[in-house]
Every structure is written in C-alpha cells, then in structure tokens.
Design an enzyme around this catalytic site. Structure first.
Site, short mmCIF file in Angstrom:
data_model
loop_
_atom_site.label_atom_id
_atom_site.label_comp_id
_atom_site.label_asym_id
_atom_site.label_seq_id
_atom_site.Cartn_x
_atom_site.Cartn_y
_atom_site.Cartn_z
N HIS A 98 -10.75 -2.25 4.67
CA HIS A 98 -10.49 -1.73 6.01
C HIS A 98 -11.18 -0.39 6.29
O HIS A 98 -10.97 0.18 7.37
CB HIS A 98 -8.97 -1.56 6.17
N ASP A 99 -11.92 0.12 5.33
CA ASP A 99 -12.59 1.41 5.52
C ASP A 99 -14.10 1.29 5.67
O ASP A 99 -14.78 2.30 5.84
CB ASP A 99 -12.31 2.33 4.32
N ASP A 126 0.86 -1.17 0.00
CA ASP A 126 0.00 0.00 0.00
C ASP A 126 0.91 1.23 0.00
O ASP A 126 1.70 1.42 0.93
CB ASP A 126 -0.82 -0.04 1.31
N ASP A 135 -2.99 4.58 -2.45
CA ASP A 135 -3.94 5.25 -1.56
C ASP A 135 -4.36 6.60 -2.16
O ASP A 135 -3.48 7.40 -2.56
CB ASP A 135 -3.23 5.46 -0.22
N GLU A 172 -6.78 3.39 -5.56
CA GLU A 172 -7.98 3.61 -4.74
C GLU A 172 -8.64 4.88 -5.24
O GLU A 172 -8.13 5.99 -5.03
CB GLU A 172 -7.63 3.80 -3.26
C1 GLC Z 1 -7.53 5.86 2.21
C2 GLC Z 1 -7.37 4.69 3.13
C3 GLC Z 1 -7.85 5.08 4.49
C4 GLC Z 1 -7.03 6.26 4.98
C5 GLC Z 1 -7.07 7.40 3.97
C6 GLC Z 1 -6.02 8.43 4.27
O1 GLC Z 1 -8.87 6.16 2.00
O2 GLC Z 1 -8.01 3.57 2.63
O3 GLC Z 1 -7.76 4.02 5.40
O4 GLC Z 1 -7.52 6.70 6.20
O5 GLC Z 1 -6.82 6.95 2.67
O6 GLC Z 1 -4.75 7.94 3.95
#
Ligand code: GLC
Length: 527
Positions: free
Chosen positions: A322-323, A100, A202, A262
C-alpha cells in the site's frame, strides 16, 4: 499439502487494504463484512493468511496508521462482532488473520496523548517523547519528519516539544517507558486471545530514538530534507532488541503465532538482524520491490537477501504493497499482463513466504489522481516530487458493474477506468488470465514441496535476459526459468519436463538448447 506445513513459512499471505476491498454498507469505504463476503474468493485463490492494514479506530490523517484505540475496531469497518465473525469464518477456510500494529506512534487523538499534553506532571506525560527547546532555543535537534517539516512540534500549553516521525498528528510513543512497553505487549495478547494469528509491525525499527537526542549527520543527496540525513540517531537503536525479545516471548505463548516487521529504510543485513530465533519470525526486505526489472540486478539482490539471512532465517518476498506504485503500473505495457504473469511465477517460486497485495492477482494498475483530489499526506506535501500513495489504494475491481462492484455508492477513491475488462469476474472466465496464473501457481506450490521448502541455487543460464534457478528438496528438484525480455530467448538446455508455462506455446528443448518465448516463465521438474 506440504510436509509439516507451517502456515507463515510455507503459506502465502494476501494483504488487504480494508478501505478498498468491498463495501457492504454503501459508505464508499470497504468493511469487515465485505472481506467476509469475499472469503470464498480468497480461499479459491489459494491463500493461507490475510494481512489487514489497520482496522483500529483512527481519525485517518494517515488512513488508519494513526490509531486512537489499539483494542477496538473502527466503526467505519464494522463492529468487534464482525471482526470475530471474520476470524471464525476465515479460520474454517484455513485462512489466518494478521493485523497491522502501528505501535511506533499513535494518533494525537488517542486518550494517552490527550492526557499527556495536559500538563508536565500528568501520569501519561512520559507515554510520549517530550523535550525542552535547545539551549539556544528552537527544536532540540535536527530530526525531520517523513511527511515533511521538522520532527518536533511545539506545545504552547506545557512549553515543550513532542516528537513525531510522521505527521504531527502521529506523536511517537515513548518505548523507554515500562508502562508503554507493558501496554503494547498487552495489545498483542488482546488480539491473539481473539484468534488473530499474526501481526505486521509498522515501522518497528524506529521504536527507539537516541537517549541523548543527538542530531543526525547530514548528506548532500536526497529528494526530501528527511532523505538528506543519515538516520543514525532516530533509527535502528540497539535498545530495540530487548523489545523484540519481549514480543517473541509473548508470541511464543500461542500456537504458531507470527510477526513480520516492516523494516523502514533498512539494508538486507539490518533487516536480517531483527529476525530469527528469539526475535521476530520474519522481516520484510524492500530492495527487490524497489529494484529495476533487470534479471542481473534482481538476482544480485536476491542473493544478498539470502546471504544476509543465512540458512536459519526465513525470507519473505513482496512486489506490491500500500506504500508503492503497483508492479503492474511500473512495469506493465498497456493492458498486457505477460510481464505480470512472469513476475507471479517468480514471486511464488523463490525461497520464502510470498506476500500478495489485493488486486495484484488481476493486474490492477494505479489510478491517476489529480493534485486537488489527493488524499495521502505524502502526495499533499510533496507533489510533484512524490504524488502520494492513493494510486495503489483504489477500490478492488470485482466485476463490470457500477463502481466495479466495490460499492453501491461513490467510493472514497475512484475506480480505475479499466474495470469493465479488468475485473475478477472477467478474468476468472479466461483460463489464460493473470488471475488464473496466480491460482495455478498457488496450487503448484501446494503440490511440489521443492517450490516451498527447497534450497535455492541460481543457475548460469548463459543468456543475460534469462534468470534461472534450481529448487531442491531431498531428491526432488525443479527448475524455474524466467525470460525478462519480450522476445524469444535461448539458454543452455534445461533438463526436465515442463510442468508449467505462462506462455500459450511453452518453450521447448531442441538440439541442446531450451527456447523461451518472450516474457515466458517456465517451470520444469527434473526427472
Ligand atoms: C508505514 C506504513 C505507511 C504509514 C507509515 C506511518 O510505513 O506502511 O503506510 O504511512 O508507516 O505509520
């Protein structure tokens, strides 16, 4: 094994949240050796790659998503040697490692930021986004932070604001600075040279912000102030495309190297625009994850995703990460797993790469966290509107032993109280369990090429509770029928022989109709 198997297209990816997978040191936090210890389990499950949520050194304001060194491993997870061992051993089992990369922002403890905030003429000043106050004073524009408050933080020492899309401890780096760009591309090479095969990027679609710092238009609806803006100037800026091309060029120097973006708050069309030839190999689309459990809604969303991608770009499908609250928490009825078996059959037979999230295969439910115990920034700030993401990040449930076999000591988040019966060991012993359904489905994908590479066509089932589709590869065809209701449903006869069902008594063909049991997923091979 499929013909011309390409791991990131034809394989299955399993996301691990390292803090919560397996602790080998008694720290209460999972570690790399824990993951290595469980490689046998993962290989037996049948996955092809692991995506590790961030393992870089981090002060953990946002649990790893605030990185203080892009080229190292956080000591709480182990050493670089442990990492190399993990890559090596996973590789021997045909499991690739995806890291990641959190490159939109760093931690405020990153040496670049510590330098940057020292003075306006520091060589690292332009590594971040600094701005004078607006002419009338106050922040330069109306941009908000996802985790609450304004996106601009005042720095007394140097008399300017810096920008942060997330927490103020997560300053956004300045991708317009060629030095930052070069550094970041080097981070890709650094890990590729260590044997990593891919990356999850990310929030990459916010790397660039408007060069004129224009304020976002606002709208009436939205739960948080952040949602009450149309993110015209802080998201999806055109300059991003050049960086995506550079990233792809970097990846293409390595064999089958991969990156998945993402896409933060993107429509399927916007997501699709970022992937394909010369761009990212793949992007997420979260619309299906966020959708209601309604076959018509889901089908429409799947068609939208397929249409946006066209025939050249490859989809990715995901139900958990995880979100978000786990699928099993959102849609499970008590401890019953019938709906999750059906969802697994769907996820693993759609056209696209499936991404699983640790514990999904055993139907882990979210833990409940009391307000005072919340660790996640979103929950701390927005309770009770958002209760945070701790619930879906609980320790993996390995067996009916202390702390579910996750750790010898108190884990960083509590274990779900259902662990005595819901754990890997218990589910492995039951041939009909959700775990074994995942295993069988993963094995079926390896056996039947249409389930991987085949074209996807939705079929008119004649019953609004049942979604049905055809997967066709050369002259091989398979039909998948999914009953979204809890009761028996009939559809026009599906021709073919049943090769898999999630129900003990599989639906049957009789008198021109096929009957599916409640919650049943049926897979047929067309003769
Ligand atoms: C992405 C991640 C999340 C994180 C955010 C800031 O959305 O999936 O878990 O808090 O980025 O890095």
């Amino acid at each position: 094994m499929a013909k011309d198997f390409l791991w990131w297209r034809d394989g299955v990816v399993y996301q691990i949240y390292p803090r919560s997978f397996k602790d080998t040191t008694g720290s209460g936090i999972g570690d790399l050796n824990g993951i290595r210890e469980k490689l046998g389990y993962l290989s037996d499950l049948g996955i092809d790659a692991i995506w590790l949520s961030p393992i870089n050194p981090s002060p953990d304001v946002d649990f790893g998503y605030d990185v203080s060194d892009y080229r190292d491993v956080d000591p709480k997870f182990g050493t670089m040697q442990d990492f190399d061992d993990l890559v090596q051993e996973a590789g021997k089992l045909g499991i690739r490692i995806i890291l990641d990369l959190v490159l939109n922002h760093s931690s405020d403890q990153h040496p670049w930021f510590l330098e940057s905030k020292k003075s306006r003429d520091n060589p690292f000043r332009d590594y971040y986004i600094w701005h004078d106050p607006a002419s009338k004073g106050g922040p330069p524009n109306n941009w908000r932070a996802v985790f609450g408050g304004r996106g601009w933080e005042w720095d007394e020492t140097t008399g300017q604001y810096y920008y942060h899309m997330f927490y103020k401890e997560q300053p956004d780096v300045n991708w317009r600075n060629p030095k930052v760009r070069a550094e970041m591309l080097d981070v890709f090479r650094f890990w590729l040279d260590r044997g990593v095969k891919g990356f999850r990027l990310d929030v990459f679609n916010v790397y660039f912000k408007d060069d004129r710092f224009r304020s976002n238009p606002t709208k009436l609806l939205g739960r948080r102030p952040f949602d009450k803006q149309i993110h015209k100037y802080d998201f999806n800026r055109p300059e991003l495309m050049g960086v995506l091309r550079d990233i792809r060029e970097t990846l293409d120097r390595y064999d089958e190297a991969y990156a998945i973006g993402e896409t933060f708050l993107c429509s399927p069309k916007e997501s699709a625009a970022y992937c394909g030839d010369g761009l990212l190999p793949a992007c997420f689309n979260f619309e299906i994850l966020e959708a209601r459990r309604d076959p018509r809604v889901l089908q429409r969303k799947m068609i939208e995703w397929e249409d946006a991608l066209g025939t050249d770009k490859w989809p990715v499908h995901v139900l958990n990460n995880h979100d978000n609250r786990r699928y099993a928490t959102r849609f499970g009825r008590g401890e019953d797993d019938a709906r999750m078996k059906m969802a697994a059959a769907m996820l693993l037979t759609l056209r696209g790469t499936p991404f699983l999230y640790y514990g999904e295969e055993i139907g882990m439910r979210d833990i409940r966290v009391r307000r005072k115990d919340i660790l996640d920034p979103i929950g701390k700030r927005y309770w009770p509107v958002f209760k945070g993401r701790d619930g879906c990040r609980a320790p993996m449930q390995w067996k009916n032993a202390r702390n579910a076999g996750f750790s010898g000591n108190d884990p960083w988040l509590p274990v779900h109280p259902n662990y005595p019966s819901r754990n890997v060991q218990a589910l492995a012993g039951d041939p009909e369990s959700l775990l074994n359904t995942y295993k069988k489905m993963l094995a079926l994908r390896k056996k039947y090429q249409p389930l991987i590479g085949g074209d996807l066509t939705f079929l008119e089932s004649g019953n609004s509770n049942v979604m049905a589709y055809l997967r066709a590869w050369e002259d091989e065809r398979m039909i998948v029928a999914l009953n979204f209701s809890g009761s028996e449903q009939s559809v026009r006869a599906l021709k073919g022989s049943v090769i898999f069902s999630t129900s003990r008594e599989a639906g049957r063909n009789q008198g021109g109709i096929t009957t599916l049991k409640g919650d049943e997923a049926l897979i047929l091979k067309v003769q």
